[in-house]
Design an enzyme around this catalytic site. Structure first.
Site, PDB file in Angstrom:
ATOM      1  CG  ASP A  58      -1.636   1.422   1.201  1.00 21.30           C
ATOM      2  OD1 ASP A  58      -2.968   1.359   0.146  1.00 21.30           O
ATOM      3  OD2 ASP A  58      -1.339   1.779   2.773  1.00 21.30           O
ATOM      4  CD  GLU A 130      -3.453  -2.074  -1.071  1.00 22.23           C
ATOM      5  OE1 GLU A 130      -4.139  -0.897  -0.948  1.00 22.23           O
ATOM      6  OE2 GLU A 130      -3.644  -2.878  -0.187  1.00 22.23           O
TER       7      GLU A 130
END
Length: 243
Positions: A58, A130
């Site tokens: 992320d 992610e």
């Protein structure tokens, strides 16, 4: 041990080809694809889920996307760049890219999660993407991970952007309120293009008539364009709208 099977090497190779990255440490890819449900059912301490990699990915994703937006849209203001980044890293956007990679086919899920359609859930697909980005970062460093992000998000990064921070919807509403005119209403007129390159057409209605039409890569952008054209129409006509 859970009944779910580890992905075969051919599955890994196909995913690596789509990603444009061959893992020097394939255990990182395996971890990135391991959902918590699989790790819990396995009861094997050597099997680690992808949540820590998701956390790392992320951060890598946000920085990579932010940098590319600065390069691609040099005239855009901070607020517009923040809005674009938020849209690009949103769960629906990430899930769409994950589906383009067929990432769901390689996810390691527990039996219950697999039976409930977990492979096609936006949240699982987005989180896994992610995690994969985080795994690439650990495997080869930031430059390689950022390059992978650029490839995956190439078309989305080129999306339309206003040259300055202009909220045309707010301006249109304020103008109509000042003149005690009906507030604008936005309706979706059409959607076209493949899943990864959707184009939205929106009409803005003021009173009984259409006062502007706009198109964009998201509904929000199409609404802003419709509001901008409505303002231009009102300026050129010297009128507001039909009540």
């Amino acid at each position: 041990m859970t009944e779910s099977k580890l992905p075969q090497p051919s599955t890994w190779h196909l995913l690596e080809q789509r990603l444009g990255h061959h893992f020097a440490d394939p255990t990182l890819l395996a971890q990135a694809l391991t959902h918590r449900s699989f790790a819990n059912e396995s009861r094997d301490p050597a099997i680690v889920d992808n949540e820590r990699l998701e956390f790392l990915g992320d951060a890598v994703l946000g920085l990579s996307i932010g940098h590319q937006l600065l390069v691609i849209h040099p005239a855009a203001a901070e607020g517009e760049l923040s809005r674009l980044r938020a849209e690009l890293v949103s769960a629906p956007s990430l899930a769409r890219i994950a589906r383009g990679l067929a990432l769901g086919d390689s996810l390691l899920l527990g039996r219950g999660e697999a039976r409930s359609g977990g492979r096609d859930k936006d949240s699982l697909q987005a989180n896994a993407l992610e995690a994969v980005i985080g795994a690439i970062f650990l495997d080869a460093g930031f430059a390689v991970a950022a390059a992978a992000v650029c490839r995956l998000f190439a078309s989305s990064l080129q999306a339309d952007v206003e040259p300055s921070e202009q909220d045309y919807k707010t301006r249109l509403q304020e103008r109509l309120q000042a003149r005690q005119q009906p507030l604008p209403e936005y309706q979706l007129a059409a959607v076209h293009g493949p899943d990864h390159q959707r184009r939205y057409q929106v009409e803005v209605l003021i009173g009984s008539g259409v006062c502007g039409r706009g198109e964009g890569s998201t509904k929000k952008r199409a609404e802003q364009e419709a509001a901008r054209r409505a303002l231009a129409h009102l300026d050129s006509s010297g009128e507001t709208a039909d009540a």
